[in-house]
Design an enzyme around this catalytic site. Structure first.
Site, PDB file in Angstrom:
ATOM      1  CE1 TYR A 130      -4.449  -2.187   4.563  1.00 20.79           C
ATOM      2  CE2 TYR A 130      -3.741   0.077   4.186  1.00 20.79           C
ATOM      3  CZ  TYR A 130      -4.101  -1.164   3.692  1.00 20.79           C
ATOM      4  OH  TYR A 130      -4.108  -1.386   2.340  1.00 20.79           O
ATOM      5  CB  SER A 157      -0.900   0.018   1.243  1.00 19.52           C
ATOM      6  OG  SER A 157      -1.426   1.310   1.480  1.00 19.52           O
TER       7      SER A 157
END
Length: 263
Positions: free
Chosen positions: A153, A140
């Protein structure tokens, strides 16, 4: 577009995973589709068989459950051999560290970290024995930023980046190629699941899943080990790696730096 004979895609029923499945099917690639919900997998498999005449296996598995991970790992080790793994499954359980739901954090780490690592292991072992294969691990763009509410995350995707880069070192000379894919904001239901509104992002920051997948598959053809689809110049990544090397060169010395020799 890169040519493969059989690919296993996790998180295949929607978003980025579905886009990978559709693009690979167009090239004649046989598929093993992995996600939690059989009904969605069956629907997609039927569409791909009808549209492209490809062989499609459906493998329902919950990667938040170790038994589900074991099922997929067993398929990676079995015949017919998988020559492309798209390690895409993942989601965000966000919140301030002091307010995180411990169970939600643990479940996310199981999917984003533990499952990805175990499936990478299974694929690498099988592909190395064959002397060929490709693995794409999806990280990400948040690995490059620190902002409130993203500790869990962001850390999980930093694990993906570090783990994958080490896999690349270990894969040298084996015939196995490993790609680190670092998406930014992608127009999928990922954001709704994470409790975000995709509309709050400026349009120029949001990429379509199909464009991301085309860039990733093109990067495989080009031999680019790290794919950041919207990065204009790969020299930016090279500079990032050079800065890391400078830190690494000085991370272990016999004395602290001079600024710590206090007055």
């Amino acid at each position: 577009m890169a040519s493969h004979s059989r690919a296993l895609v996790t998180g295949a029923s929607a978003g980025i995973g579905r886009s990978y499945a559709e693009h690979l099917a167009r090239t004649g690639c046989a598929l093993v589709l992995v996600a939690r919900r059989r009904d969605r997998l069956d629907e997609l498999a039927s569409q791909l068989r009808d549209a492209h005449g490809v062989e499609v296996e459906v493998l329902p598995a919950d990667l938040a459950d170790p038994a589900g991970v074991a099922t997929v790992a067993e398929r990676l080790a079995a015949e017919p051999a998988i020559d492309l793994l798209i390690n895409n499954a993942g989601y965000a359980a966000r919140g301030m560290v002091a307010e995180l739901d411990p169970a939600a954090l643990a479940d996310m780490i199981q999917v984003n970290v533990v499952a990805l690592a175990q499936l990478s292991h299974a694929a690498m072992e099988a592909m190395r024995a064959l002397g060929r294969g490709r693995i794409v691990n999806v990280s990400s763009g948040t690995v490059f930023a620190a902002f409130a509410g993203n500790a869990g995350y962001g850390a999980s995707k930093n694990f993906v980046m570090a783990f994958t880069r080490t896999m690349q070192v270990e894969a040298e000379g084996t015939g196995v190629e490993v790609q680190l894919l670092i998406p930014g904001v992608i127009a999928t239901d990922f954001h709704a699941v994470a409790g975000n509104d995709l509309a709050r992002f400026p349009a120029e920051r949001v990429m379509q899943a199909d464009d991301l997948v085309v860039a990733s598959l093109r990067a495989l053809e080009m031999g680019e080990p790290v794919c950041i689809p919207s990065l204009p110049d790969v020299s930016t990544w090279d500079a990032y790696v050079e800065a890391e090397a400078a830190c690494w060169a000085n991370a272990s010395r016999d004395k602290p730096a001079s600024r710590y020799h206090g007055a």
